[in-house]
Structure formats: structure tokens, C-alpha cells
Design a protein around this motif. Structure first.
Motif, PDB file in Angstrom:
ATOM      1  N   HIS A   1     -20.127  -8.379  44.415  1.00 26.31           N
ATOM      2  CA  HIS A   1     -20.047  -7.727  43.511  1.00 26.31           C
ATOM      3  C   HIS A   1     -19.514  -8.079  42.021  1.00 26.31           C
ATOM      4  O   HIS A   1     -20.007  -8.574  41.206  1.00 26.31           O
ATOM      5  CB  HIS A   1     -19.632  -6.243  43.503  1.00 26.31           C
TER       6      HIS A   1
ATOM      7  N   SER B   1     -12.941  -3.419  39.980  1.00 25.87           N
ATOM      8  CA  SER B   1     -14.269  -3.143  40.185  1.00 25.87           C
ATOM      9  C   SER B   1     -14.894  -2.544  38.616  1.00 25.87           C
ATOM     10  O   SER B   1     -15.715  -1.657  38.342  1.00 25.87           O
ATOM     11  CB  SER B   1     -14.678  -2.083  41.175  1.00 25.87           C
TER      12      SER B   1
ATOM     13  N   THR C   1     -17.637   0.463  38.823  1.00 22.14           N
ATOM     14  CA  THR C   1     -18.029   0.749  40.002  1.00 22.14           C
ATOM     15  C   THR C   1     -17.414   1.298  41.277  1.00 22.14           C
ATOM     16  O   THR C   1     -16.332   0.703  41.238  1.00 22.14           O
ATOM     17  CB  THR C   1     -18.911  -0.675  40.563  1.00 22.14           C
TER      18      THR C   1
ATOM     19  N   ASP D   1     -20.560   1.079  45.831  1.00 17.92           N
ATOM     20  CA  ASP D   1     -21.769   0.630  45.221  1.00 17.92           C
ATOM     21  C   ASP D   1     -22.521   1.402  44.184  1.00 17.92           C
ATOM     22  O   ASP D   1     -23.879   1.320  44.024  1.00 17.92           O
ATOM     23  CB  ASP D   1     -22.794   0.143  46.398  1.00 17.92           C
ATOM     24  N   ASP D   2     -21.759   2.252  43.451  1.00 16.45           N
ATOM     25  CA  ASP D   2     -22.346   3.415  42.490  1.00 16.45           C
ATOM     26  C   ASP D   2     -21.700   2.873  41.120  1.00 16.45           C
ATOM     27  O   ASP D   2     -20.371   3.332  40.967  1.00 16.45           O
ATOM     28  CB  ASP D   2     -21.807   4.599  42.895  1.00 16.45           C
ATOM     29  N   PRO D   3     -22.414   2.208  40.395  1.00 11.80           N
ATOM     30  CA  PRO D   3     -21.975   1.783  39.178  1.00 11.80           C
ATOM     31  C   PRO D   3     -22.169   2.911  38.137  1.00 11.80           C
ATOM     32  O   PRO D   3     -23.331   3.631  38.167  1.00 11.80           O
ATOM     33  CB  PRO D   3     -23.012   0.558  38.903  1.00 11.80           C
TER      34      PRO D   3
ATOM     35  N   THR E   1     -22.276   2.954  33.883  1.00  7.80           N
ATOM     36  CA  THR E   1     -22.490   2.100  32.855  1.00  7.80           C
ATOM     37  C   THR E   1     -22.472   2.900  31.614  1.00  7.80           C
ATOM     38  O   THR E   1     -23.018   3.807  31.422  1.00  7.80           O
ATOM     39  CB  THR E   1     -23.887   1.212  33.166  1.00  7.80           C
TER      40      THR E   1
END
Length: 195
Positions: free
Chosen positions: A39, A56, A69, A72-74, A76
Motif C-alpha cells: 500500500h 498509513s 488509510t 484497506d479503507d482509505p 481521502t
């Protein structure tokens, strides 16, 4: 990886089966570390710099894009529509993306069971109110007064000096769930403070 033969299964002169894994096994000890490195590498390839003291979390060197993040959950934040679209397209080049939602003053988001809202000026607000109310409802405590019975040193001492009998299984499960809820709330409050 090591595999033990199923009961009743025998191969001559082979008491066990060994296999080589050529990559991380999902859920295995090294998979989280592998994912984190992958990632980070992909984001650096896209022109981001990882924030040194917040793992992250990435800030783009030229564009107005910040990404935080959790696994695996960003989440933005983009300064304009063009940068938002650019990040969307770049993300799809490197990862399988399920879709993305946009936070607006009329469209709140659920992120890691937190409610994210914003006002017309772009100020971000994060709360766990609904999830906390759901937990209280499950425990029949929806009408509780959180300050009527504060946790005191005496209460903790009484709990500690109790009869030390193991809880019945149903109560033990409920207790573990309650501990998990408190841990979850604590972890998410820490995450809220970095974005």
C-alpha cells in the motif's frame, strides 16, 4: 507451511506434508505487513509521501490530496474535483476498488462505524453517537445517566476483591463484547485525532 495429515490418512514413509508458500497468506502473520508495504509503495509511486509520525497517512507532493488509510479503507481529502478524480483513477490502476462515496453537507458517510459529517464550509465532524446508542440499546441501557454512577476507585476495588468465581459463559461473552466495544471506541477516538 506445515500441514498435519487428516486422521486415517497415511502415505508410506511420509508422516507429514510440507508445502512452500510463495507469498503471504491472507490472515497470516506476515500478510498485514506485506499489505502495508504494498500500500505504501503504491502511494509513493503515485507521488505521495508517507507522514513520518502517522503510519498509513499520505500527502501528495504536488496535488492537494491527503489520504489516511485504516487497513484497506482509505479516507481521502482532495482540494478540488480534478485532484479527486485523479486519485480515483490512480487508485483503480493499483487496487481493486469497490466504489467510493463522497461526503457532502447533505450526505454523511459511515467510516469504520463512525459517522462523518461536514458543513458548507468544509469543516469535518466525526462522531460515534449512533453506534454508541445501538450498543446501549442492546444492553437495555438507552435511558442510562452516564454521570449517575461514575467509576470510582472503590467500585474498582470491590470488583477486584469480589468472589473471583468465573462468570457463566453467557455473561463472560457479554463481558468480552463490552470490553471489545470500549477498546473499539478508544481506538477510533485515536484515529479521529490524526485526520
Amino acid at each position: 507451511a506445515f500441514k498435519k495429515n487428516p486422521s486415517g490418512f497415511k502415505l508410506q514413509h511420509v508422516p507429514m506434508i510440507f508445502e512452500w508458500l510463495y507469498g503471504p497468506l491472507y490472515g497470516g502473520q506476515t500478510s498485514g505487513q506485506h499489505w502495508s508495504k504494498t500500500h505504501a509503495r503504491r502511494h509513493v509511486d503515485m507521488g505521495f509521501k508517507e507522514v513520518n509520525n502517522v503510519g498509513s497517512m499520505f500527502v501528495h507532493k504536488e496535488r492537494a490530496v491527503t489520504v489516511s488509510t485504516f487497513v484497506d479503507d482509505p479516507l481521502t481529502k482532495a482540494g478540488n474535483e480534478a485532484d479527486n478524480e485523479w486519485y480515483d483513477q490512480e487508485l483503480k490502476k493499483h487496487f481493486e476498488v469497490r466504489g467510493r462515496e463522497r461526503l457532502t453537507p447533505t450526505h454523511p458517510l459511515s467510516y469504520l462505524n463512525m459517522r462523518l459529517t461536514c458543513d458548507n464550509s468544509g469543516n469535518l465532524f466525526i462522531d460515534n453517537e449512533q453506534k454508541i446508542c445501538d450498543y446501549l440499546m442492546e444492553e437495555g441501557m438507552q435511558d442510562c445517566n452516564p454521570v449517575a454512577v461514575p467509576i470510582t476507585k472503590e467500585l474498582i476495588k470491590n470488583i477486584h476483591e469480589g468472589d473471583n468465581k468465573p462468570l457463566p459463559e453467557q455473561e463472560a461473552t457479554r463481558f468480552r463484547k463490552g470490553g471489545g466495544v470500549v477498546g473499539w471506541l478508544n481506538e477510533l477516538l485515536i484515529l479521529c485525532s490524526v485526520f
